[in-house]
Write a protein that holds these residues in place. Structure first.
Motif, PDB file in Angstrom:
ATOM      1  N   ALA A   1     120.079  89.473  71.544  1.00 60.56           N
ATOM      2  CA  ALA A   1     121.007  90.020  72.537  1.00 60.56           C
ATOM      3  C   ALA A   1     120.545  89.713  73.950  1.00 60.56           C
ATOM      4  CB  ALA A   1     121.154  91.527  72.335  1.00 60.56           C
ATOM      5  N   TYR A   2     119.259  89.846  74.217  1.00 58.70           N
ATOM      6  CA  TYR A   2     118.738  89.596  75.559  1.00 58.70           C
ATOM      7  C   TYR A   2     118.790  88.113  75.909  1.00 58.70           C
ATOM      8  CZ  TYR A   2     117.339  94.136  77.281  1.00 58.70           C
ATOM      9  OH  TYR A   2     117.365  95.400  77.795  1.00 58.70           O
ATOM     10  N   ARG A   3     118.535  87.246  74.944  1.00 62.58           N
ATOM     11  CA  ARG A   3     118.601  85.819  75.244  1.00 62.58           C
ATOM     12  C   ARG A   3     120.034  85.404  75.558  1.00 62.58           C
ATOM     13  NH1 ARG A   3     115.363  83.757  71.554  1.00 62.58           N
ATOM     14  NH2 ARG A   3     113.718  83.118  73.006  1.00 62.58           N
ATOM     15  N   ALA A   4     120.989  85.912  74.783  1.00 66.30           N
ATOM     16  CA  ALA A   4     122.392  85.564  75.035  1.00 66.30           C
ATOM     17  C   ALA A   4     122.830  86.067  76.410  1.00 66.30           C
ATOM     18  CB  ALA A   4     123.283  86.156  73.940  1.00 66.30           C
TER      19      ALA A   4
ATOM     20  N   VAL B   1     121.274  83.884  79.235  1.00 68.28           N
ATOM     21  CA  VAL B   1     121.959  82.603  79.398  1.00 68.28           C
ATOM     22  C   VAL B   1     123.295  82.806  80.102  1.00 68.28           C
ATOM     23  CG1 VAL B   1     123.057  80.705  78.153  1.00 68.28           C
ATOM     24  CG2 VAL B   1     120.795  81.530  77.434  1.00 68.28           C
ATOM     25  N   ALA B   2     124.049  83.844  79.694  1.00 68.16           N
ATOM     26  CA  ALA B   2     125.365  84.093  80.278  1.00 68.16           C
ATOM     27  C   ALA B   2     125.270  84.471  81.752  1.00 68.16           C
ATOM     28  CB  ALA B   2     126.078  85.191  79.494  1.00 68.16           C
ATOM     29  N   GLU B   3     124.181  85.152  82.146  1.00 68.52           N
ATOM     30  CA  GLU B   3     124.048  85.648  83.518  1.00 68.52           C
ATOM     31  C   GLU B   3     123.191  84.740  84.397  1.00 68.52           C
ATOM     32  OE1 GLU B   3     122.473  89.568  83.025  1.00 68.52           O
ATOM     33  OE2 GLU B   3     124.201  90.272  81.861  1.00 68.52           O
ATOM     34  N   GLY B   4     122.673  83.665  83.846  1.00 62.23           N
ATOM     35  CA  GLY B   4     121.825  82.771  84.618  1.00 62.23           C
ATOM     36  C   GLY B   4     120.434  83.312  84.854  1.00 62.23           C
ATOM     37  N   ARG B   5     119.977  84.191  83.996  1.00 61.57           N
ATOM     38  CA  ARG B   5     118.621  84.732  84.107  1.00 61.57           C
ATOM     39  C   ARG B   5     117.653  83.855  83.319  1.00 61.57           C
ATOM     40  NH1 ARG B   5     118.556  90.311  85.522  1.00 61.57           N
ATOM     41  NH2 ARG B   5     120.668  91.200  85.688  1.00 61.57           N
ATOM     42  N   ALA B   6     116.361  84.003  83.610  1.00 60.03           N
ATOM     43  CA  ALA B   6     115.346  83.273  82.856  1.00 60.03           C
ATOM     44  C   ALA B   6     115.338  83.749  81.407  1.00 60.03           C
ATOM     45  CB  ALA B   6     113.978  83.476  83.485  1.00 60.03           C
ATOM     46  N   ALA B   7     115.186  82.830  80.477  1.00 57.72           N
ATOM     47  CA  ALA B   7     115.227  83.161  79.059  1.00 57.72           C
ATOM     48  C   ALA B   7     113.948  82.768  78.337  1.00 57.72           C
ATOM     49  CB  ALA B   7     116.426  82.478  78.395  1.00 57.72           C
ATOM     50  N   ASP B   8     112.853  82.558  79.071  1.00 57.14           N
ATOM     51  CA  ASP B   8     111.580  82.262  78.423  1.00 57.14           C
ATOM     52  C   ASP B   8     111.037  83.532  77.781  1.00 57.14           C
ATOM     53  OD1 ASP B   8     109.305  83.439  80.498  1.00 57.14           O
ATOM     54  OD2 ASP B   8     111.174  82.816  81.486  1.00 57.14           O
TER      55      ASP B   8
END
Length: 550
Positions: free
Chosen positions: A389-392, A395-402
């Motif tokens: 949920a946090y990765r999706a 990505v949708a909000e343009g936040r870092a996903a590392d």
């Protein structure tokens, strides 16, 4: 929960039962005040104090608001300060409350500090409650210097110490105060006594006793909420500013009453005494023995609650229930959270030793270990569901996903953001009195990252530029503007219950359906937005880990 700045991350109203249980009958010893031409004085209910001028404000430090809770008064309800003769020196801070981090800490610590533009007049009073996980911190820490806030905001600013750790938070009937009957939450009792002292003494410092706002951060933010629910303080507190409030729930941040009783009995047994006999144990020994009960990973301890922090225990009076199940305080509220609460814990110098994830393969175990801070068991698949949920959302909000960024957001949202926002939404649905929401989002400097938990304090107090803060928080024109705007918003709220600043758009009352959260910080300085991170909060709704407000 913040570790004190400078030790970077090592870290009631007269007539109430606790405040008026015992009359002061003997003169207390006082520091003699050396004659100082033109030094400001104030006449408190216990005697006169002499402070000093500090630029455009007058400051009084180390003013007693209660008797020292030592000897037979350990675990007692706070007693009013004993009167003194002459003029007491009030130019030096008192010792921090006994703890394991700040040097020179002591049980004799129930003192207040006051900054005021003038001892004449009648201006709003802002009482600030420091955080520190209910076990660390002090109102005298340099970050909480009230001079800038008092001057720009035209406020009387009060900070203070309250009992911490085993001395401040817990419950056991064998420790009942013979005068009041209370046997729990001595730190909350101290906070209530301080507010009574402020009410009775505000005029002496140029303040209006009928216009008191209570603010605090982290554990202090939580305290603003609990104090506002106390019937004996309804006529004292006009409004509250909970900042990054660590709302109380068990097992994550509070012991259950049963576990608290067990903890006191266990400590007494280890020290070869009774629970009542703990009043006679050397203070440092009692502190260290209590802390040892909660060392190591939560799953390795004998007690199942108090897994991350040990705040107020439900006792039926000072804490009638957990925040999420109690009614709203019903006062005007300006609720604030930091944009990246978790980066305080996952950034450089974290106060919580842990293995941070450096790869996707390590992330599920890191999340599982985090979830064990608030539950004895973690359902299979829950870490992966949260990560997905946090990765999706990232990505949708343009936040870092590392992995580290995802873990950081999960950490901060679970402990802080979720209940802060959901409690605000419940209040909006119930059409309670005026409520405003703010997200503090000014980024810190590398190698720190995001906007960590309690990054708010240096900007609220205008102390971001002091030597111990500048490297992390900065001191450029933008930082000064952000600080001024924060002070404007809080001080105007303290004046008339409406936060405003010439540097910010008009802030409407919070409504989840509209762009009514003020985001403060960054190049835009201030802007209105819809509730940030709505998708991530829905993931916590489904997780059922942190309790949702009822």
């Amino acid at each position: 929960m913040r570790r004190p700045q400078g030790i970077r991350r090592r870290t009631f109203l007269a007539g109430t039962a606790a405040g008026a249980a015992v009359a002061a009958t003997a003169a207390a010893p006082a520091r003699a005040a050396a004659p100082t031409a033109g030094a400001p004085q104030a006449r408190t209910t216990a005697g006169r104090v002499r402070g000093e001028h500090l630029g455009a404000v007058e400051v009084f430090r180390g003013v007693p608001y209660a008797q020292p809770p030592v000897g037979p008064l350990r675990f007692s309800s706070p007693r009013p300060p004993r009167p003194w003769d002459g003029v007491r020196d009030a130019t030096a801070f008192a010792a921090p409350s006994l703890q394991s981090v700040l040097p020179g800490s002591s049980e004799d610590s129930l003192y207040a500090n006051v900054w005021t533009p003038s001892t004449s007049g009648s201006r709003p009073v802002l009482v600030y409650i420091h955080g520190g996980g209910w076990m660390l911190g002090a109102g005298s820490m340099p970050t909480y210097d009230g001079a800038r806030l008092a001057e720009r905001g035209d406020l009387v600013v009060v900070t203070f110490n309250y009992r911490l750790g085993v001395f401040g938070f817990g419950l056991h009937e064998d420790l009942a105060d013979q005068r009041t009957g209370f046997a729990a939450n001595w730190g909350l009792q101290d906070q209530a006594a301080l507010l009574g002292w402020v009410y009775r003494n505000a005029r002496a410092f140029g303040g209006d006793p009928e216009n008191i706002t209570v603010a605090g951060t982290s554990a202090g933010g939580s305290s603003t909420w609990q104090l506002a629910l106390l019937p004996e303080l309804r006529s004292v507190i006009r409004r509250i500013v909970p900042i990054s409030a660590a709302h109380v729930w068990s097992p994550g941040v509070a012991l259950t009453p049963e576990d608290s009783r067990t903890a006191f009995a266990s400590v007494a047994a280890r020290l070869g005494t009774s629970v009542a006999g703990l009043r006679d144990v050397p203070a440092a020994t009692l502190r260290d023995t209590w802390d040892a009960l909660f060392a190591g990973a939560p799953e390795s301890r004998a007690l199942a609650s108090g897994r991350e922090y040990r705040g107020p225990v439900v006792d039926g009076h000072w804490m009638r229930g957990y925040d999420y199940e109690l009614p709203d305080p019903g006062l005007p509220v300006l609720a604030v959270n930091a944009a990246t609460e978790g980066s305080f814990f996952t950034g450089p110098g974290s106060p919580v030793p842990m293995q941070l994830p450096s790869s996707d393969a390590e992330l599920p175990e890191a999340v599982r270990n985090y979830l064990l801070k608030g539950a004895a068991e973690v359902p299979a698949g829950l870490p992966d569901r949260l990560i997905t949920a946090y990765r999706a959302a990232a990505v949708a909000e343009g936040r870092a996903a590392d992995p580290l960024s995802l873990f950081t957001e999960i950490y901060g949202d679970g402990l802080f953001r979720y209940q802060i926002v959901r409690l605000a939404e419940r209040r909006a649905r119930e059409n309670a009195s005026a409520q405003y929401r703010m997200e503090f989002a000014h980024p810190v400097r590398a190698p720190y990252f995001g906007t960590p938990h309690e990054a708010t304090s240096p900007f609220l107090f205008g102390t971001n530029a002091i030597p111990e803060n500048a490297a992390e928080f900065g001191d450029g024109p933008l930082e000064r503007l952000v600080s001024d705007t924060f002070i404007d918003l809080v001080s105007s709220f303290a004046h008339n219950s409406v936060p405003a600043s010439p540097n910010a758009p008009a802030l409407p009352a919070f409504s989840p359906a509209t762009a009514s959260t003020l985001v403060l910080g960054g190049p835009e300085v201030a802007r209105l937005a819809s509730t940030p991170k709505a998708a991530q909060l829905r993931a916590w709704d489904q997780a059922g880990w942190v309790p949702a407000p009822v």
